[in-house]
Motif scaffolding. Structure first.
Motif, mmCIF file in Angstrom:
data_model
loop_
_atom_site.group_PDB
_atom_site.id
_atom_site.type_symbol
_atom_site.label_atom_id
_atom_site.label_comp_id
_atom_site.label_asym_id
_atom_site.label_seq_id
_atom_site.Cartn_x
_atom_site.Cartn_y
_atom_site.Cartn_z
ATOM 1 N N PRO A 222 0.774 2.229 -4.278
ATOM 2 C CA PRO A 222 -0.497 2.815 -3.812
ATOM 3 C C PRO A 222 -1.604 2.461 -4.959
ATOM 4 C CG PRO A 222 0.665 4.546 -4.186
ATOM 5 C CD PRO A 222 1.792 3.396 -4.282
ATOM 6 N N GLU A 223 -1.071 2.451 -6.379
ATOM 7 C CA GLU A 223 -2.306 2.211 -7.490
ATOM 8 C C GLU A 223 -2.333 0.698 -7.611
ATOM 9 O OE1 GLU A 223 -3.691 4.761 -8.712
ATOM 10 O OE2 GLU A 223 -2.626 5.982 -7.096
ATOM 11 N N ALA B 105 0.783 -1.112 -0.122
ATOM 12 C CA ALA B 105 0.005 -0.050 0.049
ATOM 13 C C ALA B 105 0.888 1.448 0.010
ATOM 14 C CB ALA B 105 -0.782 0.110 1.230
ATOM 15 N N GLN C 143 -8.088 -0.451 2.672
ATOM 16 C CA GLN C 143 -8.719 0.163 1.656
ATOM 17 C C GLN C 143 -8.224 -0.232 0.370
ATOM 18 O OE1 GLN C 143 -8.656 4.123 2.602
ATOM 19 N NE2 GLN C 143 -10.321 4.106 4.080
ATOM 20 N N HIS C 144 -6.908 -0.824 0.248
ATOM 21 C CA HIS C 144 -6.235 -1.100 -0.937
ATOM 22 C C HIS C 144 -6.627 -2.565 -1.482
ATOM 23 C CE1 HIS C 144 -3.377 2.333 -1.400
ATOM 24 N NE2 HIS C 144 -3.591 2.472 -0.028
ATOM 25 N N ARG D 98 -3.991 -2.733 -7.154
ATOM 26 C CA ARG D 98 -5.047 -3.431 -6.320
ATOM 27 C C ARG D 98 -4.893 -5.078 -5.585
ATOM 28 N NH1 ARG D 98 -10.439 -1.095 -8.372
ATOM 29 N NH2 ARG D 98 -9.786 0.896 -8.956
#
Length: 209
Positions: A101-102, A97, A140-141, A104
């Motif tokens: 961060p991008e 994460a 959230q990731h 998934r």
């Protein structure tokens, strides 16, 4: 794989505080998505048969750059050592994460490995060897969780219910007759998740990445 004591599995999650250090994250090389998978009991280190099939199907269905990470834990007869896998998986999610961060993230597990991921998604506080609960910002990731032959199924899906950050993201797959995740008595059912249900799980993940 051997029968996992359901009471012991539930105790891992519910009992109130050891972390295995996670490997370095991917750094500059960030895939579109990454599957973080915990193998079943007695499988050699890596993704295991179910995790390997899941990743292969996901790559085929999406055509995307799908990374894969095999959760580092013993996967042996000491089921309380599943907390080592939960620590490793949680650490790896947090590192990914931060570093990618991008990307998934997808969590997955088979048999004892499903119990490992149960701990990560369900335990909000440290306990019984699990010292690194997943913060909400890292959770959230995670866009999907796929579990196969999950022993918590015999406890009324107790651990799934305790997953506030993963509502709508969890797919629990249990073959009819599988004695690990149901009251069935057909051991063959526990070893038959490939390819039918791994393909199903990949479809569940594909629309989320």
């Amino acid at each position: 794989m051997r029968l996992i004591p359901v009471a012991a599995t539930a105790a891992i999650v519910l009992a109130p505080s050891l972390t295995v250090s996670a490997p370095t994250a991917h750094g500059a090389s960030c895939p579109d998505a990454e599957v973080i998978f915990a193998r079943g009991t007695d499988e050699p280190p890596g993704l295991g048969r179910v995790g390997t099939a899941l990743v292969a199907s996901l790559r085929e269905q999406t055509g995307k750059n799908i990374g894969a990470y095999g959760v580092d834990y013993p996967a042996d007869e000491d089921f309380l050592a599943a907390t080592a896998g939960a620590n490793d998986a949680s650490d790896h999610v947090q590192e990914m994460a931060a570093a990618c961060p991008e990307t998934r993230l997808v969590l997955g597990g088979y048999s004892q490995g499903a119990a490992v991921i149960d701990i990560v998604t369900a335990a909000p506080v440290p306990g019984l060897g699990f010292r690194d609960p997943l913060p909400a910002r890292a959770a959230q990731h995670v866009v999907a969780v796929t579990l196969f032959g999950n022993p918590s199924g015999r406890a009324g899906r107790l651990m799934t219910v305790l997953s506030p950050h993963f509502a709508g993201k969890i797919l629990n797959l249990c073959h009819p007759g599988d004695p690990i995740c149901s009251n069935g008595d057909q051991w063959k059912a526990h070893t038959s998740y490939v390819p039918g249900m791994t393909t199903q799980a990949a479809s569940f993940v594909a629309v989320r990445i």
